[in-house]
Design an enzyme around this catalytic site. Sequence first.
Site, PDB file in Angstrom:
ATOM      1  N   TYR A  97      56.399  68.600  18.162  1.00 39.41           N
ATOM      2  CA  TYR A  97      57.413  67.801  17.460  1.00 39.41           C
ATOM      3  C   TYR A  97      56.924  66.373  17.256  1.00 39.41           C
ATOM      4  O   TYR A  97      57.007  65.820  16.158  1.00 39.41           O
ATOM      5  CB  TYR A  97      58.707  67.817  18.281  1.00 39.41           C
ATOM      6  CG  TYR A  97      59.905  67.231  17.557  1.00 39.41           C
ATOM      7  CD1 TYR A  97      60.643  67.985  16.663  1.00 39.41           C
ATOM      8  CD2 TYR A  97      60.291  65.914  17.769  1.00 39.41           C
ATOM      9  CE1 TYR A  97      61.745  67.457  16.003  1.00 39.41           C
ATOM     10  CE2 TYR A  97      61.383  65.372  17.122  1.00 39.41           C
ATOM     11  CZ  TYR A  97      62.109  66.153  16.235  1.00 39.41           C
ATOM     12  OH  TYR A  97      63.195  65.613  15.580  1.00 39.41           O
ATOM     13  N   SER A 129      61.462  60.566  13.100  1.00 40.75           N
ATOM     14  CA  SER A 129      62.239  60.532  14.349  1.00 40.75           C
ATOM     15  C   SER A 129      61.718  59.377  15.204  1.00 40.75           C
ATOM     16  O   SER A 129      60.562  58.952  15.023  1.00 40.75           O
ATOM     17  CB  SER A 129      62.029  61.846  15.115  1.00 40.75           C
ATOM     18  OG  SER A 129      62.524  61.742  16.436  1.00 40.75           O
TER      19      SER A 129
HETATM   20  N1  LIG Z   1      69.377  65.595  16.127  1.00 41.10           N
HETATM   21  C1  LIG Z   1      68.518  64.643  16.544  1.00 41.10           C
HETATM   22  O1  LIG Z   1      68.668  64.063  17.613  1.00 41.10           O
HETATM   23  C2  LIG Z   1      67.366  64.252  15.639  1.00 41.10           C
HETATM   24  C3  LIG Z   1      66.663  63.078  15.949  1.00 41.10           C
HETATM   25  C4  LIG Z   1      65.600  62.679  15.149  1.00 41.10           C
HETATM   26  C5  LIG Z   1      65.247  63.454  14.062  1.00 41.10           C
HETATM   27  N2  LIG Z   1      65.936  64.597  13.788  1.00 41.10           N
HETATM   28  C6  LIG Z   1      65.517  65.375  12.628  1.00 41.10           C
HETATM   29  O2  LIG Z   1      66.597  65.509  11.731  1.00 41.10           O
HETATM   30  C7  LIG Z   1      66.365  66.655  10.896  1.00 41.10           C
HETATM   31  C8  LIG Z   1      67.626  67.483  10.835  1.00 41.10           C
HETATM   32  O3  LIG Z   1      67.874  68.022  12.114  1.00 41.10           O
HETATM   33  P1  LIG Z   1      69.339  68.186  12.708  1.00 41.10           P
HETATM   34  O4  LIG Z   1      69.437  67.290  13.880  1.00 41.10           O
HETATM   35  O5  LIG Z   1      70.344  68.086  11.640  1.00 41.10           O
HETATM   36  O6  LIG Z   1      69.225  69.679  13.291  1.00 41.10           O
HETATM   37  P2  LIG Z   1      69.909  71.057  12.835  1.00 41.10           P
HETATM   38  O7  LIG Z   1      69.281  72.072  13.696  1.00 41.10           O
HETATM   39  O8  LIG Z   1      71.385  70.892  12.868  1.00 41.10           O
HETATM   40  O9  LIG Z   1      69.451  71.226  11.313  1.00 41.10           O
HETATM   41  C9  LIG Z   1      68.166  71.643  10.945  1.00 41.10           C
HETATM   42  C10 LIG Z   1      68.307  72.500   9.697  1.00 41.10           C
HETATM   43  O10 LIG Z   1      66.983  72.803   9.216  1.00 41.10           O
HETATM   44  C11 LIG Z   1      66.979  74.171   8.827  1.00 41.10           C
HETATM   45  N3  LIG Z   1      65.613  74.688   8.845  1.00 41.10           N
HETATM   46  C12 LIG Z   1      64.825  74.915   9.935  1.00 41.10           C
HETATM   47  N4  LIG Z   1      63.660  75.463   9.545  1.00 41.10           N
HETATM   48  C13 LIG Z   1      63.707  75.578   8.192  1.00 41.10           C
HETATM   49  C14 LIG Z   1      62.818  76.074   7.208  1.00 41.10           C
HETATM   50  N5  LIG Z   1      61.618  76.587   7.542  1.00 41.10           N
HETATM   51  N6  LIG Z   1      63.189  76.007   5.912  1.00 41.10           N
HETATM   52  C15 LIG Z   1      64.389  75.515   5.561  1.00 41.10           C
HETATM   53  N7  LIG Z   1      65.293  75.063   6.449  1.00 41.10           N
HETATM   54  C16 LIG Z   1      64.949  75.086   7.752  1.00 41.10           C
HETATM   55  C17 LIG Z   1      67.887  74.858   9.833  1.00 41.10           C
HETATM   56  O11 LIG Z   1      68.336  76.123   9.338  1.00 41.10           O
HETATM   57  C18 LIG Z   1      69.011  73.840   9.956  1.00 41.10           C
HETATM   58  O12 LIG Z   1      70.013  74.059   8.990  1.00 41.10           O
HETATM   59  C19 LIG Z   1      65.168  67.373  11.501  1.00 41.10           C
HETATM   60  O13 LIG Z   1      64.007  67.031  10.763  1.00 41.10           O
HETATM   61  C20 LIG Z   1      65.077  66.787  12.902  1.00 41.10           C
HETATM   62  O14 LIG Z   1      63.773  66.855  13.433  1.00 41.10           O
HETATM   63  C21 LIG Z   1      66.997  65.012  14.551  1.00 41.10           C
END
Ligand SMILES: NC(=O)c1ccc[n+]([C@@H]2O[C@H](COP(=O)([O-])OP(=O)(O)OC[C@H]3O[C@@H](n4cnc5c(N)ncnc54)[C@H](O)[C@@H]3O)[C@@H](O)[C@H]2O)c1
Length: 248
Positions: free
Chosen positions: A153, A140
Amino acid sequence: MSSRVAVITGGGSGIGRQTCLYFASKGDKVVIADFSEAGGNETLEMIKENGGDAIFVKTDVSKYEDVEAVIEKAVEAYGTIDIMFNNAGTGSRSPLLETKLEDYQRVIGVNQHGVAYGILAAGRKMRELGVNGVIINTASVFGYLANQSTFPYQASKGAVRMMTQSAALELAPFNIRVLAIAPGGVDTPIIQGFKDAGLTEYMKKQQMRGELIKPEAIASAVYLLSLKEADVINGSVVMLDDGYASFK
Ligand SMILES: NC(=O)c1ccc[n+]([C@@H]2O[C@H](COP(=O)([O-])OP(=O)(O)OC[C@H]3O[C@@H](n4cnc5c(N)ncnc54)[C@H](O)[C@@H]3O)[C@@H](O)[C@H]2O)c1
């Protein structure tokens, strides 16, 4: 059309779901790994409706046995594993000194240990099968830039950067690439909870287009990074941030 086998963690929502859909639309076989049964099954249905090939395996990435099991199931179902996308993630929000230990441990368990387990289990299987695979980890911009009230985080995403570099170095002799993506603010459920705190508005301003990134845009970039044509990219963290980290 490609026909590789991709295991995608966090495939039940947001970035992971869109990546599952994108890879499947390109002909890849997709193994959706998520601890949410509802989310995982919904992604599976969406892929099937579009004529794609996928399975869903309920997986808690914070448990090594689960990560090893989903990789075994991928190989059982499709004969190999070419791509491991360690993408599942979670967050918490509180001022540093109010951070509950359980939140710290949960976030590190998923975002840091989950990625480590994915690297170890996929790396071991790819080496065993002699696969020239690629492991992509989700970091991230918050793995680079400090932010208020998200200490666990930030810690986990900083760790993902160095695990990526370190694993790339050690897995290069097996022709396995390891890289990471660092998304900026992406429009997914994970940041909905931050709306009150104004973080989403701040993220929008910090991006060149003044809006949140669509998860579909992250998915197509991940696909490009997974291709052989991109195999000079190794050990890097690729910013997918619409300029977030480039200006103030
Ligand atoms: N959305 C943003 O702005 C952003 C920015 C930078 C990085 N990210 C990263 O992107 C990745 C995806 O996040 P997203 O934005 O799609 O969010 P999201 O909440 O839509 O998706 C996260 C998914 O991870 C699953 N998950 C959580 N804990 C888990 C576990 N212990 N085992 C298996 N699955 C698990 C959840 O059920 C969910 O389906 C994450 O690593 C997040 O940190 C997101």
